[in-house]
Design a protein around this motif. Structure first.
Motif, PDB file in Angstrom:
ATOM      1  N   GLY B  20      41.150 -58.244  10.035  1.00 58.38           N
ATOM      2  CA  GLY B  20      41.008 -57.224   8.642  1.00 58.38           C
ATOM      3  C   GLY B  20      41.346 -56.394   8.910  1.00 58.38           C
ATOM      4  O   GLY B  20      41.071 -55.444   8.265  1.00 58.38           O
ATOM      5  N   ARG B  56      36.849 -56.819   9.585  1.00 59.60           N
ATOM      6  CA  ARG B  56      37.084 -57.828   8.582  1.00 59.60           C
ATOM      7  C   ARG B  56      37.498 -59.254   9.651  1.00 59.60           C
ATOM      8  O   ARG B  56      38.804 -59.629   9.943  1.00 59.60           O
ATOM      9  CB  ARG B  56      37.854 -57.547   7.951  1.00 59.60           C
ATOM     10  CG  ARG B  56      37.234 -55.618   7.487  1.00 59.60           C
ATOM     11  CD  ARG B  56      38.113 -55.458   5.947  1.00 59.60           C
ATOM     12  NE  ARG B  56      38.238 -55.694   5.035  1.00 59.60           N
ATOM     13  CZ  ARG B  56      39.101 -55.847   4.347  1.00 59.60           C
ATOM     14  NH1 ARG B  56      40.177 -56.071   5.219  1.00 59.60           N
ATOM     15  NH2 ARG B  56      39.151 -56.550   3.652  1.00 59.60           N
ATOM     16  N   TRP B  57      37.562 -60.530   9.202  1.00 59.19           N
ATOM     17  CA  TRP B  57      38.186 -61.485   9.468  1.00 59.19           C
ATOM     18  C   TRP B  57      38.472 -62.164   8.279  1.00 59.19           C
ATOM     19  O   TRP B  57      37.505 -61.998   7.448  1.00 59.19           O
ATOM     20  CB  TRP B  57      37.406 -62.119  10.865  1.00 59.19           C
ATOM     21  CG  TRP B  57      37.301 -61.241  11.614  1.00 59.19           C
ATOM     22  CD1 TRP B  57      36.934 -60.188  12.761  1.00 59.19           C
ATOM     23  CD2 TRP B  57      38.381 -61.662  12.773  1.00 59.19           C
ATOM     24  NE1 TRP B  57      36.839 -60.118  13.542  1.00 59.19           N
ATOM     25  CE2 TRP B  57      38.380 -60.634  13.721  1.00 59.19           C
ATOM     26  CE3 TRP B  57      39.912 -62.572  13.619  1.00 59.19           C
ATOM     27  CZ2 TRP B  57      39.131 -60.344  15.171  1.00 59.19           C
ATOM     28  CZ3 TRP B  57      40.572 -62.777  14.761  1.00 59.19           C
ATOM     29  CH2 TRP B  57      39.975 -61.376  14.795  1.00 59.19           C
ATOM     30  N   MET B  58      39.331 -63.085   8.088  1.00 61.59           N
ATOM     31  CA  MET B  58      39.450 -63.969   6.731  1.00 61.59           C
ATOM     32  C   MET B  58      39.556 -64.900   8.323  1.00 61.59           C
ATOM     33  O   MET B  58      40.553 -65.335   9.067  1.00 61.59           O
ATOM     34  CB  MET B  58      40.888 -63.521   6.249  1.00 61.59           C
ATOM     35  CG  MET B  58      41.080 -64.862   5.280  1.00 61.59           C
ATOM     36  SD  MET B  58      42.944 -64.855   4.448  1.00 61.59           S
ATOM     37  CE  MET B  58      42.201 -65.517   3.038  1.00 61.59           C
ATOM     38  N   ARG B  65      37.812 -67.651   4.026  1.00 62.56           N
ATOM     39  CA  ARG B  65      37.174 -66.468   3.620  1.00 62.56           C
ATOM     40  C   ARG B  65      37.013 -65.496   3.747  1.00 62.56           C
ATOM     41  O   ARG B  65      37.490 -65.719   5.287  1.00 62.56           O
ATOM     42  CB  ARG B  65      35.358 -66.921   3.002  1.00 62.56           C
ATOM     43  CG  ARG B  65      34.733 -68.214   2.338  1.00 62.56           C
ATOM     44  CD  ARG B  65      35.112 -68.200   1.389  1.00 62.56           C
ATOM     45  NE  ARG B  65      36.092 -68.396   0.072  1.00 62.56           N
ATOM     46  CZ  ARG B  65      36.999 -68.387  -0.887  1.00 62.56           C
ATOM     47  NH1 ARG B  65      35.854 -67.963  -1.623  1.00 62.56           N
ATOM     48  NH2 ARG B  65      37.295 -68.608  -0.824  1.00 62.56           N
ATOM     49  N   TRP B  66      37.495 -64.123   3.576  1.00 65.62           N
ATOM     50  CA  TRP B  66      36.802 -62.952   4.007  1.00 65.62           C
ATOM     51  C   TRP B  66      35.541 -62.999   4.847  1.00 65.62           C
ATOM     52  O   TRP B  66      34.488 -62.828   3.700  1.00 65.62           O
ATOM     53  CB  TRP B  66      37.355 -61.863   3.389  1.00 65.62           C
ATOM     54  CG  TRP B  66      38.924 -62.035   3.240  1.00 65.62           C
ATOM     55  CD1 TRP B  66      39.692 -62.638   2.549  1.00 65.62           C
ATOM     56  CD2 TRP B  66      40.044 -60.913   4.661  1.00 65.62           C
ATOM     57  NE1 TRP B  66      40.981 -61.482   2.719  1.00 65.62           N
ATOM     58  CE2 TRP B  66      40.950 -61.815   3.697  1.00 65.62           C
ATOM     59  CE3 TRP B  66      40.030 -60.492   5.541  1.00 65.62           C
ATOM     60  CZ2 TRP B  66      42.151 -60.386   4.474  1.00 65.62           C
ATOM     61  CZ3 TRP B  66      40.518 -59.957   6.212  1.00 65.62           C
ATOM     62  CH2 TRP B  66      42.032 -59.743   5.473  1.00 65.62           C
ATOM     63  N   TYR B  68      32.371 -60.569   7.844  1.00 67.60           N
ATOM     64  CA  TYR B  68      32.577 -59.014   8.974  1.00 67.60           C
ATOM     65  C   TYR B  68      31.890 -60.007   9.960  1.00 67.60           C
ATOM     66  O   TYR B  68      31.575 -60.753  10.413  1.00 67.60           O
ATOM     67  CB  TYR B  68      31.414 -58.137   7.893  1.00 67.60           C
ATOM     68  CG  TYR B  68      32.264 -57.146   7.263  1.00 67.60           C
ATOM     69  CD1 TYR B  68      32.863 -57.144   6.847  1.00 67.60           C
ATOM     70  CD2 TYR B  68      31.047 -58.181   5.583  1.00 67.60           C
ATOM     71  CE1 TYR B  68      34.249 -56.761   5.392  1.00 67.60           C
ATOM     72  CE2 TYR B  68      31.919 -57.591   3.718  1.00 67.60           C
ATOM     73  CZ  TYR B  68      32.542 -56.847   4.524  1.00 67.60           C
ATOM     74  OH  TYR B  68      33.245 -56.227   2.972  1.00 67.60           O
TER      75      TYR B  68
ATOM     76  N   ASP C 732      41.629 -61.335  -0.471  1.00 69.99           N
ATOM     77  CA  ASP C 732      40.763 -59.789   0.073  1.00 69.99           C
ATOM     78  C   ASP C 732      40.420 -59.198  -1.050  1.00 69.99           C
ATOM     79  O   ASP C 732      38.813 -59.204  -1.193  1.00 69.99           O
ATOM     80  CB  ASP C 732      42.117 -58.525   0.751  1.00 69.99           C
ATOM     81  CG  ASP C 732      40.863 -58.342   1.675  1.00 69.99           C
ATOM     82  OD1 ASP C 732      39.236 -58.063   1.582  1.00 69.99           O
ATOM     83  OD2 ASP C 732      41.671 -57.259   2.567  1.00 69.99           O
ATOM     84  N   GLN C 735      37.169 -61.706  -3.261  1.00 62.98           N
ATOM     85  CA  GLN C 735      36.539 -61.892  -1.886  1.00 62.98           C
ATOM     86  C   GLN C 735      35.785 -60.743  -1.680  1.00 62.98           C
ATOM     87  O   GLN C 735      34.376 -60.009  -1.606  1.00 62.98           O
ATOM     88  CB  GLN C 735      36.839 -62.276  -0.917  1.00 62.98           C
ATOM     89  CG  GLN C 735      37.284 -63.701  -1.526  1.00 62.98           C
ATOM     90  CD  GLN C 735      37.564 -64.169   0.170  1.00 62.98           C
ATOM     91  OE1 GLN C 735      37.587 -63.992   0.739  1.00 62.98           O
ATOM     92  NE2 GLN C 735      38.960 -65.489  -0.730  1.00 62.98           N
ATOM     93  N   THR C 736      35.921 -59.381  -1.489  1.00 58.15           N
ATOM     94  CA  THR C 736      35.443 -58.502  -1.166  1.00 58.15           C
ATOM     95  C   THR C 736      35.079 -57.193  -1.981  1.00 58.15           C
ATOM     96  O   THR C 736      34.646 -56.343  -1.294  1.00 58.15           O
ATOM     97  CB  THR C 736      36.570 -57.734   0.120  1.00 58.15           C
ATOM     98  OG1 THR C 736      37.738 -56.704   0.364  1.00 58.15           O
ATOM     99  CG2 THR C 736      36.059 -58.687   0.886  1.00 58.15           C
TER     100      THR C 736
END
Ligand SMILES: [Zn+2]
Lengths: 192, 93, 988
Positions: B20, B56-58, B65-66, B68, C732, C735-736
């Protein structure tokens, strides 16, 4: 290393049919599946409805004779039951969660369940799955979502060695073909 | 292929994730009143550092879940991963 | 031909199992346990190839992957494998091998004229010669392509199967020589999950041909014992014939395993790529002997000393009957002694060093071998096989003596095999004592044992292995097991190494045998200004062959060092990259061939489409029915027929692939309001609305119909291709950024099968099947009902993508096929016609409905599409701020318009560029392009949608479309709605 599973010898002879096999592939047709999303105070309520506490540790399961809850995410579980029981389960959960934000969704038809059973199931999955499925790491109470080849799956170990593979319905044909091809080395056969 | 430490599931192969980009760039407060410059900065400008990078990774094929990751863009070393809402860990020296 | 060069005894081959093989059409025999190379040598074959550039005769040079010369083609027909190293091909009965890069034959090769012309073919020859004239390259390229290359790619599909397997190891040990075996034992005894990979058939490495003992017993006995113990340990996996190709990030190591060759039948799998994830890696890859630079150092019969030794001791093959050993170090004397002990006459040891006071030269002299100290080799005799060498004192090169021989064993010292260390990011350090690179700072998760670390004594290798294996296991979380006690005395060598080059009297001196790069080429490169090692490498191609300069790297560096007047470490080293050794495409592709290349996603009704003879098209990973042509019917005719049915009667479409997201929770309405640019707050439960989704940049991202199932419950649909992306994107934000919103998403794309009934007779078809009141008053446009259809639980949406009366019927996926069949049955009296995506596109284009990805490309705003009226002015939503950025509106933007060709029969190609005038000066100013274009059976003409600069100001104008290899077509700009602009037909 100790031989847990022996491949067929590496020569294909003319007219050969699959030999002695330590591995079987079955389409389980329908398995009741309810996607549950809930957090906070709803967790206890959901536990009451199910008759057991939701597993909170990542990638673990909990359950009883009627259903089994598989951890999918920090606020998400897949409740697995016999096909036909899901409506009742949904009703119970929805009633118990009336005041808590939640989503209880019937996804029984969204995923096919392919069962790969036998001592050679692990090396077959290892051909396309990066997870370490060694029993020391992936015991009977575990569950994991991952990829097998190019299909997303939920992998649930079964008694006696092997796994139930929950796969999006549209990918089931691909995964089936892939497992048959990958399992050929072990003389995989189709059952049921 | 990297091993990405999902804060929920543990180390998993990179193929299970979606990248991300840079983490923690801020959407301007009162964004509808933000200047064109501030808005363009938010939309388009990223640090792209040579070195440690919060990103950012998912976990798409896993828990969805996203989260860091602190990754070094040259060596691909991963110092740590943390959840949304966690304190931002310091970058390694 | 019998095995004239097979020694009477010794070797680890099985003399009871003779194997026949063909080389260049001649039949030979070898034994089980041979490589193709050892079997060829047993038959006196040295000449195996012609060199790459000069077509010089070349012989077997090495023992394994370092081999630069003996590249052969094995197999026939579809089973051909080019560029196989004879040194790594395991002999099997019936093996067929052929030499390469020669015509008409290996012995008489016309390409060898290149050798005569070699003064013209120096470094940089191609760059210098083919620069001019302009345009000449086409001819040169043709000539070069004919002359260049090594083997030929097989022309038939590979019939073999290649496997991939992931594996996990606490400790991965690479190399099963003394250090590797000790490391694996130590780690295995600690209880770690160990993987031990080795490229040879038999474990043991150098232990298979060492005369020295371990714990008082012959080394091979210890190997057998250690191997048996490893095989008993439950968590140790030992792989022979398995080469570690590369080390990648985070302990990821790729290894390729070769199947045991079979003489009859077909192997079930030919190679297996092991993708190992290791917590710790112990590199015990040993060392590779290097050569010495001397005049004519490429004659067949010249080989690495260690190879000559191993052929004699391990394979029972005399690589020659009379050998000269050429040395700059003490290890060469082991070769001389082993050869002599095996029964090969050693004519002389020629040593560049003057001072030979070490134990090993002493042993050689005691054995009666002739040792020429302070001598070099300055020439030789023999063209396709060495006949003699000329030796001379290094201080007086013209004082030559001729020594007859048929084998020249060259030992220029050893290079630790540091490739895997380099892959892991390790930076090697130069050890001037060894004249070799050794490991520098540690690489992540990796330790290096034994000869790979520059520690060549057997005792050191064993000790390194035992220590590093135990340490690796400890770092992986295992405490040490029973200690390994290993005693291995051997003569202490003199560690001093002599020069890497012999004096020259003229003649070719190769530093890279595979790529035919000479010392002179490298010096020329420096003269011409290529002073960086990486530049000199690319200019001369030194080290760039498939062997990656395994035997010639240090030689070249020494030449550059001399030419540049810099010490070797300052010259630097070139970077090793994976793979360590060439790997087949098959091994990399694995199972991803044929139907398994990518998944084909199928809808619940797919089998019906297939049986109906549908023409499928891929849409992402889905396969969708494009049309259902009747026998002899073209795609266009079928689509026309399907469109007419859906307009005039009733059609049935499989819409199951639409993305579907269930959104539930008290924050659901707010979420929907934020992700769509148009209003949804006013949407009542039981109703549905078309929604347009923008990215933060204000560009159209996706679209679809969303229905409100309840106050806090929505059913969103997305485009087929956008489903996954939209889901990830909304998650996204949730959640963020919008942690305050209580809303849950569940993907239900696969839960629901969707059949769309469309056309004026849709109501008549559905009516008899359902308990839902279908009257327009009771079930108005853009609403949905739950009920039963043909006995199945269903959600029916009254939406339309064709402009005509439509019902999108959703049932749980297991009922999808039954629903389809029931609708077909019910529709039969009304002439129901299944239609595919081609008809769907025509139907929607007639109505001017956009398709995201056709009419949008990530640069298109709602206003560009003429949809600005939809965009809410009251609420905030993703992308809103961007819509008022400069450049997002006003003149110069492209607008969606319709195009009607002046010639109604003309159908424009999609993507065609649009001009203002029929002909323009170059560069031609283009004002837009066609986004969708079809023959409309309803309008009976070609229709198109297009994005055109200021398009809405051009209504009625004529624009021009120059077609590729065709005429320039004139078209009129019109509104992008061709059919029923009043929307009168949607109620049927
Ligand atoms: Zn995860």
């Amino acid at each position: 290393m100790t031989v847990e599973c022996a491949p067929l010898d590496n020569v294909v002879r003319p007219g050969e049919t699959n030999g002695p096999s330590g591995i079987a592939l079955t389409d389980r047709r329908f398995v009741g599946q309810v996607n549950l999303r809930v957090r906070g105070s709803g967790l206890t309520a959901a536990g009451h409805a199910l008759g057991y506490a939701l597993p909170m540790a990542a990638n673990t399961t909990a359950g009883d004779a009627t259903s089994r809850a598989c951890w999918l995410g920090p606020d998400e579980w897949l409740i697995v039951c016999d096909d036909g029981k899901q409506a009742e389960l949904i009703q119970q959960l929805s009633a118990a969660l009336a005041i808590d934000p939640n989503a209880v969704t019937d996804v029984t038809d969204a995923r096919a369940v392919l069962r790969i059973a036998g001592a050679c199931a692990r090396p077959v999955l290892a051909k396309g799955c990066t997870l370490d499925l060694h029993p020391r790491v992936f015991g009977a109470d575990r569950v994991a979502q991952s990829l097998i080849a190019r299909a997303q799956v939920m992998i649930l170990p079964i008694e006696g060695g092997g796994y139930d593979l929950f796969v999006a319905r549209s990918f089931a044909g691909y995964l089936w073909d892939w497992l048959l091809d990958a399992g050929a080395e072990y003389g995989i056969r189709v059952e049921g | 292929m990297l091993l990405i430490p999902c804060p929920y599931c543990g180390e998993r192969a990179e193929g299970e994730f979606r990248y991300g980009g840079e983490a923690h760039f801020r959407r301007p407060d009162n964004h509808l009143e933000a200047t064109d410059e501030a808005w363009a900065d938010y939309l388009f400008m990223r640090k792209n550092p040579k070195g440690w990078h919060r990103e950012r990774w998912m976990h798409l094929a896993g828990c969805r879940r996203w989260f860091y990751v602190v990754r070094h863009t040259i060596t691909h070393k991963i110092a740590t991963a943390y959840k949304v809402g966690d304190a931002h860990p310091d970058l390694p020296a | 031909m019998s095995q004239d060069f097979r020694l009477a005894q010794g070797g680890r081959i099985d003399r009871e199992k003779p194997l026949r093989f063909l080389f260049d059409g001649h039949a030979y025999e070898g034994f089980a346990g041979d490589t193709l190379a050892s079997a060829m040598l047993a038959n006196g074959i040295h000449l195996v190839s012609r060199s790459f550039k000069y077509h010089r005769p070349r012989g077997i040079y090495g023992l394994g992957v370092e081999e630069p010369n003996a590249l052969v083609e094995t197999g026939i027909g579809a089973g051909i494998e080019p560029n196989a190293r004879a040194t790594t091909v395991e002999l099997a009965d019936g093996l067929i091998a052929n030499s390469q890069n020669r015509w008409p034959s290996l012995r008489f090769d016309l390409g060898a004229v290149a050798d005569l012309a070699s003064p013209l073919l120096s470094a940089g020859f191609y760059y210098k010669t083919f620069m001019s004239p302009a345009g000449g390259w086409k001819i040169y390229e043709w000539l070069i392509r004919r002359a260049a290359g090594v083997g030929h790619a097989p022309e038939l599909p590979d019939p073999d199967r290649y496997e991939h397997s992931y594996a996990h190891a606490d400790v991965l040990v690479v190399g099963a020589g003394p250090a590797g075996l000790a490391a694996a034992l130590a780690a295995g005894r600690a209880g770690a999950r160990v993987m031990l990979v080795d490229d040879q058939v038999e474990p043991g490495g150098q232990l298979l041909n060492t005369p020295y003992a371990i714990n008082g017993r012959p080394a091979p006995e210890w190997v057998a014992e250690a191997t048996a113990e490893l095989d008993r340990l439950p968590d140790v996996r030992r792989l022979a014939r398995t080469l570690a190709l590369g080390v990648y990030d985070h302990g990821y190591v790729a290894c390729v395993e070769r199947a045991i060759p079979v003489s009859q039948g077909r192997v079930r799998w030919r190679e297996r790529l092991w993708r190992v994830r290791a917590k710790e890696i112990v590199v015990a890859t040993g060392a590779i002997e290097r050569a010495i630079i001397f005049d004519g150092n490429d004659r067949p019969g010249t080989m690495l000393a260690s190879a000559a030794r191993a052929y004699a001791v391990r394979y029972g093959v005399a690589a020659g009957q009379r050998a000269v050993v050429f040395a700059n170090n003490d290890d060469a004397y082991r070769t001389a002694l082993d050869l002599a002990n095996a029964g090969v006459e050693v004519a002389a040891v020629v040593d560049l060093r003057h001072d030979l006071s070490g134990a090993l030269p002493g042993m050689a002299r005691e054995r009666g071998l002739r040792v020429l100290a302070g001598h070099g080799i300055v020439g030789g005799r023999g063209r396709t096989r060495i006949k003699a060498v000329e030796a001379a004192p290094v201080d007086d090169p013209s004082n030559r003596q001729v020594i007859e021989c048929d084998l020249l064993a060259v030992s220029g010292g050893w290079n630790p095999a540091l490739h895997l260390y380099a892959h892991a990011g390790g930076k090697a350090a130069y050890d001037s004592g060894l004249a070799a690179f050794v490991p520098g700072a540690p690489a992540e998760r990796m330790t290096i044992a034994g000869a790979a670390a520059g520690r060549f004594q057997l005792a050191d290798c064993l000790a390194d292995g035992a220590r590093l294996g135990a340490e690796a296991a400890r770092r992986a979380g295992f405490s040490a097991g029973p200690a390994l006690v290993l005693d291995a005395p051997e003569p202490e060598p003199d560690s001093r190494i002599g020069p890497v080059a012999s004096p020259s009297r003229g003649g070719k001196r190769f530093v890279d045998l595979h790529n035919d790069v000479t010392e002179a080429d490298l010096r020329l490169a420096v003269t011409e200004g290529y002073r960086s090692v990486e530049h000199a490498k690319r200019y001369t191609t030194w080290g760039m062959g498939p062997d990656q300069g395994k035997t010639g790297n240090i030689l070249g560096l020494n030449v550059l060092s001399d030419a540049l007047g810099q010490p070797v470490p300052q010259v630097g080293t070139t970077t090793f990259r994976p793979p360590y050794h060439p790997v087949s495409f098959g091994a990399l592709a694995g199972r991803e061939t044929g139907d398994l290349v990518v998944p084909t996603r199928k809808t619940p009704m797919d089998s019906w489409h297939a049986e109906a003879g549908a023409l499928f098209e891929p849409v992402g990973q889905w396969r969708r029915a494009k049309a259902y042509p009747k026998p002899g019917e073209s795609l266009h005719a079928a689509a026309d027929r399907e469109v007419r049915a859906a307009r005039e009667g009733v059609g049935l479409f499989d819409a199951s692939t639409l993305g579907k997201i269930d959104m539930s929770g008290p924050g659901a309405e707010t979420l929907i309001e934020r992700v769509y640019c148009n209003n949804f707050a006013s949407l009542k439960p039981g109703h549905a609305r078309y929604g347009l989704m923008l990215g933060e940049d204000g560009m159209v991202k996706d679209d679809g119909v969303t229905a409100r199932l309840g106050p806090d419950h929505f059913h969103m649909t997305t485009t087929t291709g956008g489903a996954a992306g939209v889901y990830v994107w909304i998650e996204d934000w949730l959640q963020t950024e919008w942690l305050d919103l209580e809303v849950f998403l569940t993907s239900v794309t696969e839960q629901w099968a969707v059949a769309t009934l469309s056309g004026p007779k849709a109501r008549q078809v559905l009516g008899p099947l359902t308990d839902v009141d279908l009257s327009a008053a009771a079930f108005p446009f853009m609403s949905f009902r739950e009920g039963r259809v043909a006995g199945m639980p269903a959600r029916i949406f009254r939406v339309s993508f064709s402009g005509d009366l439509s019902y999108e019927i959703n049932v749980p996926a297991r009922h999808g096929l039954a629903l389809w069949q029931a609708l077909m049955e019910s529709g039969r009296p009304h002439g129901i016609t299944p239609y595919g995506t081609e008809a769907l596109h025509i139907l929607r284009a007639e109505k001017g409905y956009i398709v995201v990805g056709h009419e949008t490309d990530g640069t298109i705003t709602p206003a560009d599409l003429g949809m600005e009226a939809m965009v809410s002015k009251k609420k905030d939503f993703l992308g809103r701020r961007s819509l008022v950025r400069s450049g997002m509106s006003g003149p110069g933007r492209k607008h969606l318009v319709g195009l009607m060709t002046k010639d109604p029969a003309r159908v424009l190609p999609m993507g065609a560029q649009i001009l203002e005038r029929p002909s323009e000066a170059r560069p031609v100013p283009m004002i837009g392009h066609v986004t969708s274009s079809y023959h409309s059976p309803t309008m009976k003409r070609g229709i198109a949608m297009a994005l055109v600069k200021n398009g809405r100001a051009r209504m009625g104008d004529t624009v021009y479309l120059p077609l590729l290899d065709g005429p320039t077509v004139a078209a009129e700009v019109v509104k992008p709605v061709f059919y029923d602009p009043e929307g009168a037909r949607r109620d049927g």
